[in-house]
Design a protein around this motif. Sequence first.
Motif, PDB file in Angstrom:
ATOM      1  N   VAL A   1      49.043  35.320  43.651  1.00  0.00           N
ATOM      2  CA  VAL A   1      48.445  35.550  44.964  1.00  0.00           C
ATOM      3  C   VAL A   1      49.223  36.649  45.682  1.00  0.00           C
ATOM      4  O   VAL A   1      50.451  36.693  45.620  1.00  0.00           O
ATOM      5  CB  VAL A   1      48.406  34.256  45.809  1.00  0.00           C
ATOM      6  CG1 VAL A   1      49.793  33.716  46.074  1.00  0.00           C
ATOM      7  CG2 VAL A   1      47.671  34.475  47.131  1.00  0.00           C
ATOM      8  N   LEU A   2      48.503  37.534  46.326  1.00  0.00           N
ATOM      9  CA  LEU A   2      49.102  38.584  47.148  1.00  0.00           C
ATOM     10  C   LEU A   2      49.050  38.137  48.603  1.00  0.00           C
ATOM     11  O   LEU A   2      47.978  37.848  49.140  1.00  0.00           O
ATOM     12  CB  LEU A   2      48.348  39.897  46.969  1.00  0.00           C
ATOM     13  CG  LEU A   2      48.715  41.034  47.942  1.00  0.00           C
ATOM     14  CD1 LEU A   2      50.189  41.412  47.813  1.00  0.00           C
ATOM     15  CD2 LEU A   2      47.822  42.252  47.704  1.00  0.00           C
TER      16      LEU A   2
ATOM     17  N   ALA B   1      39.603  41.786  41.852  1.00  0.00           N
ATOM     18  CA  ALA B   1      41.015  41.831  41.447  1.00  0.00           C
ATOM     19  C   ALA B   1      41.407  40.536  40.742  1.00  0.00           C
ATOM     20  O   ALA B   1      40.939  39.448  41.113  1.00  0.00           O
ATOM     21  CB  ALA B   1      41.898  42.050  42.667  1.00  0.00           C
ATOM     22  N   PRO B   2      42.290  40.616  39.738  1.00  0.00           N
ATOM     23  CA  PRO B   2      42.683  39.418  38.963  1.00  0.00           C
ATOM     24  C   PRO B   2      43.758  38.584  39.643  1.00  0.00           C
ATOM     25  O   PRO B   2      44.592  37.971  38.981  1.00  0.00           O
ATOM     26  CB  PRO B   2      43.203  40.033  37.662  1.00  0.00           C
ATOM     27  CG  PRO B   2      43.770  41.345  38.076  1.00  0.00           C
ATOM     28  CD  PRO B   2      42.885  41.854  39.191  1.00  0.00           C
ATOM     29  N   TYR B   3      43.754  38.581  40.953  1.00  0.00           N
ATOM     30  CA  TYR B   3      44.720  37.790  41.705  1.00  0.00           C
ATOM     31  C   TYR B   3      44.075  37.389  43.026  1.00  0.00           C
ATOM     32  O   TYR B   3      43.108  38.001  43.482  1.00  0.00           O
ATOM     33  CB  TYR B   3      46.009  38.573  41.961  1.00  0.00           C
ATOM     34  CG  TYR B   3      45.799  39.936  42.579  1.00  0.00           C
ATOM     35  CD1 TYR B   3      45.683  40.101  43.958  1.00  0.00           C
ATOM     36  CD2 TYR B   3      45.694  41.070  41.779  1.00  0.00           C
ATOM     37  CE1 TYR B   3      45.473  41.348  44.521  1.00  0.00           C
ATOM     38  CE2 TYR B   3      45.480  42.327  42.323  1.00  0.00           C
ATOM     39  CZ  TYR B   3      45.375  42.463  43.697  1.00  0.00           C
ATOM     40  OH  TYR B   3      45.140  43.700  44.247  1.00  0.00           O
ATOM     41  N   ALA B   4      44.593  36.339  43.610  1.00  0.00           N
ATOM     42  CA  ALA B   4      44.093  35.881  44.910  1.00  0.00           C
ATOM     43  C   ALA B   4      44.767  36.680  46.018  1.00  0.00           C
ATOM     44  O   ALA B   4      45.781  37.356  45.812  1.00  0.00           O
ATOM     45  CB  ALA B   4      44.350  34.393  45.074  1.00  0.00           C
ATOM     46  N   ARG B   5      44.192  36.593  47.214  1.00  0.00           N
ATOM     47  CA  ARG B   5      44.742  37.325  48.355  1.00  0.00           C
ATOM     48  C   ARG B   5      44.636  36.445  49.599  1.00  0.00           C
ATOM     49  O   ARG B   5      43.649  35.735  49.805  1.00  0.00           O
ATOM     50  CB  ARG B   5      43.960  38.618  48.583  1.00  0.00           C
ATOM     51  CG  ARG B   5      44.499  39.488  49.726  1.00  0.00           C
ATOM     52  CD  ARG B   5      43.541  40.632  50.026  1.00  0.00           C
ATOM     53  NE  ARG B   5      43.445  41.564  48.935  1.00  0.00           N
ATOM     54  CZ  ARG B   5      44.169  42.689  48.813  1.00  0.00           C
ATOM     55  NH1 ARG B   5      45.052  42.993  49.732  1.00  0.00           N
ATOM     56  NH2 ARG B   5      43.994  43.497  47.789  1.00  0.00           N
ATOM     57  N   ALA B   6      45.690  36.478  50.421  1.00  0.00           N
ATOM     58  CA  ALA B   6      45.688  35.710  51.657  1.00  0.00           C
ATOM     59  C   ALA B   6      46.565  36.416  52.679  1.00  0.00           C
ATOM     60  O   ALA B   6      47.454  37.198  52.323  1.00  0.00           O
ATOM     61  CB  ALA B   6      46.182  34.289  51.417  1.00  0.00           C
ATOM     62  N   VAL B   7      46.306  36.137  53.952  1.00  0.00           N
ATOM     63  CA  VAL B   7      47.125  36.661  55.041  1.00  0.00           C
ATOM     64  C   VAL B   7      48.157  35.596  55.409  1.00  0.00           C
ATOM     65  O   VAL B   7      47.808  34.444  55.692  1.00  0.00           O
ATOM     66  CB  VAL B   7      46.267  37.010  56.274  1.00  0.00           C
ATOM     67  CG1 VAL B   7      47.158  37.497  57.409  1.00  0.00           C
ATOM     68  CG2 VAL B   7      45.227  38.054  55.916  1.00  0.00           C
ATOM     69  N   ASP B   8      49.415  35.963  55.406  1.00  0.00           N
ATOM     70  CA  ASP B   8      50.514  35.047  55.719  1.00  0.00           C
ATOM     71  C   ASP B   8      50.586  34.870  57.236  1.00  0.00           C
ATOM     72  O   ASP B   8      51.375  35.506  57.930  1.00  0.00           O
ATOM     73  CB  ASP B   8      51.827  35.604  55.160  1.00  0.00           C
ATOM     74  CG  ASP B   8      53.007  34.680  55.395  1.00  0.00           C
ATOM     75  OD1 ASP B   8      52.776  33.499  55.722  1.00  0.00           O
ATOM     76  OD2 ASP B   8      54.160  35.129  55.250  1.00  0.00           O
TER      77      ASP B   8
ATOM     78  N   GLY C   1      38.928  46.548  53.736  1.00  0.00           N
ATOM     79  CA  GLY C   1      38.438  45.590  52.750  1.00  0.00           C
ATOM     80  C   GLY C   1      39.385  45.497  51.563  1.00  0.00           C
ATOM     81  O   GLY C   1      40.480  46.041  51.567  1.00  0.00           O
ATOM     82  N   TRP C   2      38.951  44.848  50.514  1.00  0.00           N
ATOM     83  CA  TRP C   2      39.786  44.651  49.337  1.00  0.00           C
ATOM     84  C   TRP C   2      38.892  44.522  48.117  1.00  0.00           C
ATOM     85  O   TRP C   2      37.679  44.317  48.216  1.00  0.00           O
ATOM     86  CB  TRP C   2      40.650  43.405  49.500  1.00  0.00           C
ATOM     87  CG  TRP C   2      39.854  42.141  49.711  1.00  0.00           C
ATOM     88  CD1 TRP C   2      39.365  41.305  48.766  1.00  0.00           C
ATOM     89  CD2 TRP C   2      39.426  41.596  50.974  1.00  0.00           C
ATOM     90  NE1 TRP C   2      38.675  40.274  49.332  1.00  0.00           N
ATOM     91  CE2 TRP C   2      38.705  40.422  50.692  1.00  0.00           C
ATOM     92  CE3 TRP C   2      39.607  41.991  52.312  1.00  0.00           C
ATOM     93  CZ2 TRP C   2      38.151  39.632  51.691  1.00  0.00           C
ATOM     94  CZ3 TRP C   2      39.058  41.195  53.293  1.00  0.00           C
ATOM     95  CH2 TRP C   2      38.337  40.034  52.991  1.00  0.00           C
ATOM     96  N   ASP C   3      39.507  44.635  46.970  1.00  0.00           N
ATOM     97  CA  ASP C   3      38.795  44.556  45.702  1.00  0.00           C
ATOM     98  C   ASP C   3      38.557  43.094  45.349  1.00  0.00           C
ATOM     99  O   ASP C   3      39.484  42.377  44.953  1.00  0.00           O
ATOM    100  CB  ASP C   3      39.619  45.252  44.605  1.00  0.00           C
ATOM    101  CG  ASP C   3      38.909  45.236  43.257  1.00  0.00           C
ATOM    102  OD1 ASP C   3      37.764  44.744  43.183  1.00  0.00           O
ATOM    103  OD2 ASP C   3      39.515  45.711  42.270  1.00  0.00           O
ATOM    104  N   ALA C   4      37.315  42.654  45.493  1.00  0.00           N
ATOM    105  CA  ALA C   4      36.989  41.252  45.237  1.00  0.00           C
ATOM    106  C   ALA C   4      37.042  40.902  43.753  1.00  0.00           C
ATOM    107  O   ALA C   4      37.001  39.725  43.385  1.00  0.00           O
ATOM    108  CB  ALA C   4      35.606  40.916  45.789  1.00  0.00           C
TER     109      ALA C   4
ATOM    110  N   LEU D   1      41.625  34.989  51.743  1.00  0.00           N
ATOM    111  CA  LEU D   1      40.644  36.075  51.756  1.00  0.00           C
ATOM    112  C   LEU D   1      39.847  36.156  50.471  1.00  0.00           C
ATOM    113  O   LEU D   1      38.670  36.490  50.488  1.00  0.00           O
ATOM    114  CB  LEU D   1      41.350  37.420  51.988  1.00  0.00           C
ATOM    115  CG  LEU D   1      42.130  37.578  53.297  1.00  0.00           C
ATOM    116  CD1 LEU D   1      42.791  38.952  53.339  1.00  0.00           C
ATOM    117  CD2 LEU D   1      41.215  37.383  54.499  1.00  0.00           C
ATOM    118  N   HIS D   2      40.494  35.849  49.353  1.00  0.00           N
ATOM    119  CA  HIS D   2      39.821  36.025  48.072  1.00  0.00           C
ATOM    120  C   HIS D   2      40.553  35.216  46.999  1.00  0.00           C
ATOM    121  O   HIS D   2      41.777  35.198  46.958  1.00  0.00           O
ATOM    122  CB  HIS D   2      39.837  37.517  47.675  1.00  0.00           C
ATOM    123  CG  HIS D   2      39.574  37.748  46.206  1.00  0.00           C
ATOM    124  ND1 HIS D   2      38.366  37.497  45.629  1.00  0.00           N
ATOM    125  CD2 HIS D   2      40.387  38.212  45.206  1.00  0.00           C
ATOM    126  CE1 HIS D   2      38.428  37.801  44.334  1.00  0.00           C
ATOM    127  NE2 HIS D   2      39.650  38.231  44.063  1.00  0.00           N
ATOM    128  N   GLY D   3      39.813  34.532  46.159  1.00  0.00           N
ATOM    129  CA  GLY D   3      40.381  33.872  44.994  1.00  0.00           C
ATOM    130  C   GLY D   3      41.049  32.537  45.252  1.00  0.00           C
ATOM    131  O   GLY D   3      41.522  31.890  44.319  1.00  0.00           O
TER     132      GLY D   3
END
Length: 579
Positions: free
Chosen positions: A504-505, A519-526, A514-517, A451-453
Amino acid sequence: MTQTDTVLIVGAGPTGLTTACTLLQHGVDCRVIDRRKGPASEPKALILWSGALEVLRRIDVADALEKRSLPLSGASYWSNGRRTGGVRFGALADTAFPHPLCVPQSVTEGVLYDRLLRLGGDVEWDTELAEVQITDPASSARGDGGLASSNVSVTLSVPGTGSPAPFSPHWLVGADGTHSKVREAAGISFEGSTYARDFLLGDGEFSGGLPEGEAQYHLTPEGVLVVVPLPGGGHRVFFDRDATGEVRPPSDEDLQKLLTARGPKGWRVDSTWWRSTFRVHTKVAGTFRAGPVFLAGDAAHCHSPAGGQGLNTGVQDGFNLGWKLAAVIHGADPALLDSYEAERRPAALRALRNSDRQTRLWMLRSGPKRVLRDTLLKVATATGALDRKIVPELAQLDPGLESSPAVPGALPKTDPRGTTSTTNATGTKNARRPRLLRPGVRLPDTPWQPLHGTGAPSLHEFLAAGRHALLVVQGGSADLADATAREAAELAARSPVGSQTDVVLLTDHRPRGGWDASAPYARAVDVGRKLTALAEAEQRPLVIYVRPDGAVGAWSSHPDLTLLAAGVSVLGAAVESVA
């Protein structure tokens, strides 16, 4: 002191180059010397297995090697002219490299050397280690990791200078082969034996229908014939014979005589481009470390060529040592380096036993023992036991690090005996974690939706960068997961390996709001739900530290992440910065 003065690597073969590339990727310069005049031209070792290929992907050379390789579909065993057994390759699960690849060692070295140059490193060719002096080896246990003052003094023989060049590195890596000067200077024993046989091989063009997709082992009362197809055409043939003391390479006529005696009718040597005669040793160094001196690859262990274990084990030595040295140089606890021998010597012994066992099966001369061997091969093939047992052993995917001091497991420890249980929010102990979170076990892959990062479509793709990682797995509310991921990112940034750590979260669904683009970490859906399913029972986020080699180092569901950091040597300084 400059970073270049910190690490001297002696030997620019696959092991030394892997060590150097790993150091450079983790932000540490190093000096590499080799007494040869340039990269290898001799093909030597041929096979790259899955474990080594995953390491080589982490230093960004696996793709280049795949393009110049030949995947092998299997291996078969023949006795009295009949096929008695075989193993199939390609069925290994949970890896991007289910097949071993046939790649000449000269190609592997060339690709690694090109990568070293792209990373800003170089090799000082035609430069020899003339003298080594080691003082105060116990200083490696000091709190400064031996970096306050050098306890190694070397003299290099540099062509064209007219005089030896003194040099004082803080760490010395011996990747200089079975006759290692570094090992000798450190006074480390090299224990083992030598087979009472000569081994002969030839690479070239052959006719008569040699196998194109598999390796073959023809086991005769006089000795073995091994046939391996080569990328780009041609084959390697390999034989053993009674020891004669002869060191000259075999002629084409010598190879043809052995091929006629041991192979199928009609196999012929047309021409060869490389031939060699050598003795095979099975030895291991008494220790892989003496204070500031480390041994890796053939300097630490040498094997029979059976199963292609030597180069593969050496590449994994180099990566293991490289990221640990880099972390300590950046400020991690020097005790991390104690885990190098604890992890790599057992791995070398396993590989050595494996190749020795195969070689002794080749050499059976007694009729009854040969009949028993052939019968066991038939049964093990029919039942699938060879596929299940032999292939994973050869692939070296399982790091076997459960007893390593560098994998503490569940943190904080709630049991004074150091079990791997954790305490949840209600204060009761949870059941033991499933295998995928056992300390030192390689994390299985799971698909995810970035999703991000990060653009990685799966966990293994994310970890293929060969960096430290903190995986924050959502359990409980999304707000709590975000807060934990932010804290993990801040903790990682304060750590000695902050510039080499990814956070990564992992969530179980795409956030509706939505999410904070930023943010100092990546984000993904498991998507595969292998990890998020573990955090659901906790009702709070699960944080997993994953080492650069993809193995689980530690995890915690405790709300105070500094307790996790305090138990992981590469993160520990982050705690001191807020103490």
